[in-house]
Design a protein around this motif. Structure first.
Motif, mmCIF file in Angstrom:
data_model
loop_
_atom_site.group_PDB
_atom_site.id
_atom_site.type_symbol
_atom_site.label_atom_id
_atom_site.label_comp_id
_atom_site.label_asym_id
_atom_site.label_seq_id
_atom_site.Cartn_x
_atom_site.Cartn_y
_atom_site.Cartn_z
ATOM 1 N N HIS A 139 -26.295 1.372 21.354
ATOM 2 C CA HIS A 139 -24.989 1.271 21.194
ATOM 3 C C HIS A 139 -23.868 1.733 22.109
ATOM 4 C CE1 HIS A 139 -26.494 5.087 20.106
ATOM 5 N NE2 HIS A 139 -25.041 5.454 20.213
ATOM 6 N N SER A 142 -21.473 -0.645 23.678
ATOM 7 C CA SER A 142 -20.193 -1.200 22.938
ATOM 8 C C SER A 142 -19.184 -0.578 22.712
ATOM 9 C CB SER A 142 -20.936 -1.844 21.663
ATOM 10 O OG SER A 142 -19.734 -2.214 20.638
ATOM 11 N N ALA A 175 -25.794 0.550 12.891
ATOM 12 C CA ALA A 175 -25.951 -0.624 12.281
ATOM 13 C C ALA A 175 -24.964 -1.492 12.183
ATOM 14 C CB ALA A 175 -26.676 -0.203 11.031
ATOM 15 N N THR A 176 -23.763 -1.248 12.571
ATOM 16 C CA THR A 176 -22.572 -2.096 12.307
ATOM 17 C C THR A 176 -22.774 -3.512 13.032
ATOM 18 O OG1 THR A 176 -21.072 -1.128 13.986
ATOM 19 C CG2 THR A 176 -20.979 -0.386 11.667
ATOM 20 N N LYS A 177 -22.380 -4.505 12.566
ATOM 21 C CA LYS A 177 -22.697 -5.871 12.992
ATOM 22 C C LYS A 177 -22.054 -5.943 14.274
ATOM 23 C CE LYS A 177 -21.733 -10.442 11.271
ATOM 24 N NZ LYS A 177 -20.347 -11.266 11.220
ATOM 25 N N GLN A 178 -20.768 -5.508 14.370
ATOM 26 C CA GLN A 178 -20.137 -5.652 15.754
ATOM 27 C C GLN A 178 -20.792 -5.039 17.069
ATOM 28 O OE1 GLN A 178 -16.110 -4.733 14.906
ATOM 29 N NE2 GLN A 178 -15.352 -6.432 16.041
ATOM 30 N N ARG A 180 -24.183 -4.355 17.024
ATOM 31 C CA ARG A 180 -25.513 -5.278 17.255
ATOM 32 C C ARG A 180 -25.053 -6.603 18.100
ATOM 33 N NH1 ARG A 180 -28.110 -5.998 11.304
ATOM 34 N NH2 ARG A 180 -27.335 -3.926 10.549
ATOM 35 N N GLU A 181 -23.962 -7.156 17.728
ATOM 36 C CA GLU A 181 -23.513 -8.624 18.246
ATOM 37 C C GLU A 181 -23.294 -7.877 19.999
ATOM 38 O OE1 GLU A 181 -21.581 -10.736 14.761
ATOM 39 O OE2 GLU A 181 -20.342 -10.076 16.246
ATOM 40 N N GLU A 184 -26.686 -7.372 21.892
ATOM 41 C CA GLU A 184 -27.422 -8.600 22.290
ATOM 42 C C GLU A 184 -26.854 -9.377 23.305
ATOM 43 O OE1 GLU A 184 -29.024 -11.046 19.114
ATOM 44 O OE2 GLU A 184 -29.712 -9.325 18.090
ATOM 45 N N ARG A 194 -36.198 -8.946 16.252
ATOM 46 C CA ARG A 194 -34.978 -8.102 15.721
ATOM 47 C C ARG A 194 -35.727 -7.297 14.423
ATOM 48 N NH1 ARG A 194 -32.416 -12.779 15.995
ATOM 49 N NH2 ARG A 194 -30.914 -12.773 17.675
#
Ligand code: ADP
Ligand code: ZN
Length: 608
Positions: A139, A142, A175-178, A180-181, A184, A194
């Motif tokens: 993470h 990000s 875990a937040t979506k942002q 994660r995106e 990747e 995943r």
């Protein structure tokens, strides 16, 4: 060799934890992987086992120097050839590591991200067979994460410059979506396997107390814990100082950590804690990232943190070895003021324009609201946290302050009527059903763009529950769904009334939910080892600590407390029995087995 055999031989465990197997298999089959697991879930095993099974070398990129050293130490103790490369090595040490690396003497090498494009390492990396690169704490790549590290952005470039692209694995607890995106996308993971494992940590006991005097409550909580390791988090440096002093005055071996101390003192205090020379660490949130101390048996928050994310990460440092551990938060209304002040006065990030700053501030306040809700809820505390992270959970967990207390059925008919009638009115106005978020925002009277576009502010139910926090409101809606008054359209993810809802809306049917009766005296989490075994456990700890002192390594690198507890319970008499103790691998049995078996035998003889 097979992964199971390795798990058993090297690490001394008999079973994989959820997610580990899939992530290991993914790497072994040549696929990229992305593992999202809670702190303490066992991420390191997911790259260490493939590293041992693959040909060539595995690089582990990790932002934390202290973590690196610890992990390398633990690997070496288990008989795995490993090394690390970071700024703590002097030139000669670095040369030695490079030499061994080129000679193929390591299986696993930990590297700090800022070393990746450091002339030296880049050119070495081209000349060694790297089969797998594991990005720990992924993470950090990000900007949406809490711990953004610009040097993580260089990882991709590093990998693209290697003669042969290795398999790539990313691991994080965020875990937040942002986030994660971002992981990747920025790492260019190729169709990764995943795996998101549940966020529940069943061995952690959660509790919120609202004491009149926090100092007194803290001392009360610490009774009987003098020899247990724990962390106490405070919101400010000043509080760290006063709490640390309080504990020292009462005879506790406490030390402290905050950004106001010199770097030297900070690392000294941290070591004291890691090596169990001091059992209690009093710290601001500056302490702890990457601290892999498996025997922390309590984390007490003297003040409420700013978000559930921060709270779960900090509290999650307890019980990493799977033993029962306590996470207690001491709440007062003043904490909310302090947190608001900290958000309003947080230093501006220069990379953001004023609009972005404002957005971040709003997000911070929303997170704070959820955190405050946790401190005030009478529902299951674990349920509240899991709900926040979007994970399904039972209504009662049985191992938190709310669930340990006596329950009473709370009448939520009024709340139910508000929610159900809001769902109905939205449907009547728009002619279609909407999702949970829209219903929640309407009830809370939010000036959300999508709510206003649809004209939902005109409804009489708009703002009807403006004092109810988001997580709490969602729990109520979940409850109504479980009781069969609401249902979710699986395809559209919209919420609609069931025929049963009419009974509540028009016929006064009562709706109840179980909540905690009255704040209870806290009983501490169950002690698993009692009587004679407890005495033996003390003796085993003493032995372990003296072995650790001699070897100059932290005690838990030899055996964790959970392992010693199992040993005290099983009281093995032979090497074969010794190997059956959870956490005892082949190498460790060979190195330490005799000493521990002797000690156990002595204990048995003395007590016959
Ligand atoms: P994190 O996901 O936070 O990086 P770690 O990899 O540090 O977690 O693992 C946390 C603890 O769990 C360590 O003490 C580790 O030895 C232990 N552990 C990992 N996998 C297993 C397993 N399959 N069985 C028992 N204990 C395990
Ligand atoms: Zn509970």
């Amino acid at each position: 060799m097979d992964k199971r055999v390795l798990l058993e031989r090297i690490f001394g465990y008999t079973q994989f934890r959820p997610g580990q197997e899939e992530l290991i298999d993914g790497v072994l089959s040549g696929r990229d992987v992305f593992g999202i697991m809670p702190t303490g879930g066992g991420k390191s095993m997911c790259y260490q086992i493939p590293a041992l099974l693959l040909p060539g070398i595995t690089l582990v990129i990790s932002p934390l120097i202290s973590l690196m050293r610890d992990q390398v130490m633990a690997l070496k103790a288990a008989g795995v050839p490993a090394a690390y490369i970071n700024s703590t090595l002097n030139a000669a040490q670095m040369q030695a590591v490079y030499r061994n690396l080129l000679a193929g003497q390591y299986k696993i090498v930990y590297v700090a991200p800022e070393r990746l494009d450091y002339g030296g390492f880049g050119s070495i990396a081209e000349r060694i067979p790297i089969s797998f690169v594991a990005v720990d704490e992924a993470h950090c790549i990000s900007q949406w994460g809490q711990d953004f590290r610009p040097s993580y952005l260089r990882i991709l470039n590093f990998i693209e410059n290697l003669p042969c692209r290795p398999v790539l694995g990313a691991y994080t607890a965020t875990a937040t979506k942002q986030v994660r995106e971002d992981v990747e996308r920025i790492l260019h993971l190729r169709d990764p396997v995943r795996k998101v494992t549940g966020f529940d940590r069943p061995n952690l006991y959660f509790e919120v107390l609202k004491p009149e005097k926090k100092d007194d409550e803290l001392l009360r909580l610490l009774v009987g814990k003098n020899r247990k390791s724990g962390i106490i988090y405070c919101a400010t440096r000043k509080k760290v100082e006063s709490v640390c002093e309080l504990l020292q005055d009462h005879g506790y071996a406490a030390t402290r950590y905050h950004a106001g101390l010199s770097e030297e003192e900070r690392s000294e205090n941290q070591e004291d804690f890691l090596y169990d020379r001091k059992t209690i660490m009093v710290a601001t949130n500056a302490f702890g990232m990457g601290i892999d101390k498996s025997n922390v048996s309590f984390v007490i928050h003297y003040n409420m943190p700013k978000s559930i994310e921060a709270y779960y990460q900090e509290a999650g440092r307890a019980g990493r070895d799977g033993s029962d551990a306590d996470c207690v938060l001491l709440f007062s209304n003043g904490d909310v003021q302090t947190a608001r002040f900290l958000i309003n006065n947080s230093s501006d990030n220069e990379e953001m324009d004023p609009d972005q700053q404002e957005l971040v501030r709003q997000q911070d306040f929303a997170r704070l609201e959820a955190m405050t809700g946790y401190c005030k809820t009478t529902y299951c505390l674990r349920g509240y946290i899991l709900e926040y992270f979007g994970q399904k959970h039972p209504e009662i967990c049985g191992n938190c302050g709310s669930c340990r207390g006596d329950f009473e059925a709370r009448d939520i008919t009024r709340e139910a009527q508000m929610i159900l009638s809001c769902v109905k009115r939205i449907r009547d106005k728009l002619g279609y059903d909407v999702g949970m978020t829209m219903i929640q925002k309407t009830l809370q009277g939010r000036k959300d763009k999508r709510v206003l576009e649809k004209g939902l502010q005109e409804l009489t139910t708009y703002g009807l529950m403006k004092d109810v926090g988001t997580t709490e409101l969602r729990m109520l809606m979940d409850h109504l769904e479980m009781d069969g008054y609401l249902q979710t359209d699986q395809e559209m993810q919209t919420i609609e009334l069931t025929p049963a809802a009419g009974k509540v809306l028009y016929h006064g049917e009562k709706v109840e939910i179980l909540t905690r009766k009255a704040p209870e005296e806290k009983t501490s989490a169950a002690v698993e080892v009692t009587g004679q075994a407890a005495e033996l456990l003390d003796a085993l700890k003493e032995l372990r600590n003296s072995l650790a002192r001699e070897a100059g390594i932290p005690p838990y690198v030899i055996f964790s407390n959970a392992t010693l507890a199992d040993m005290a319970k099983k009281q093995p008499k032979t090497m074969r029995e010794f190997r059956k103790v959870s956490g005892v691998g082949e190498i460790k049995a060979a190195w330490y087995g005799t000493a521990f078996l002797k000690r156990i035998q002595k204990f048995i003889d003395e007590n016959e």
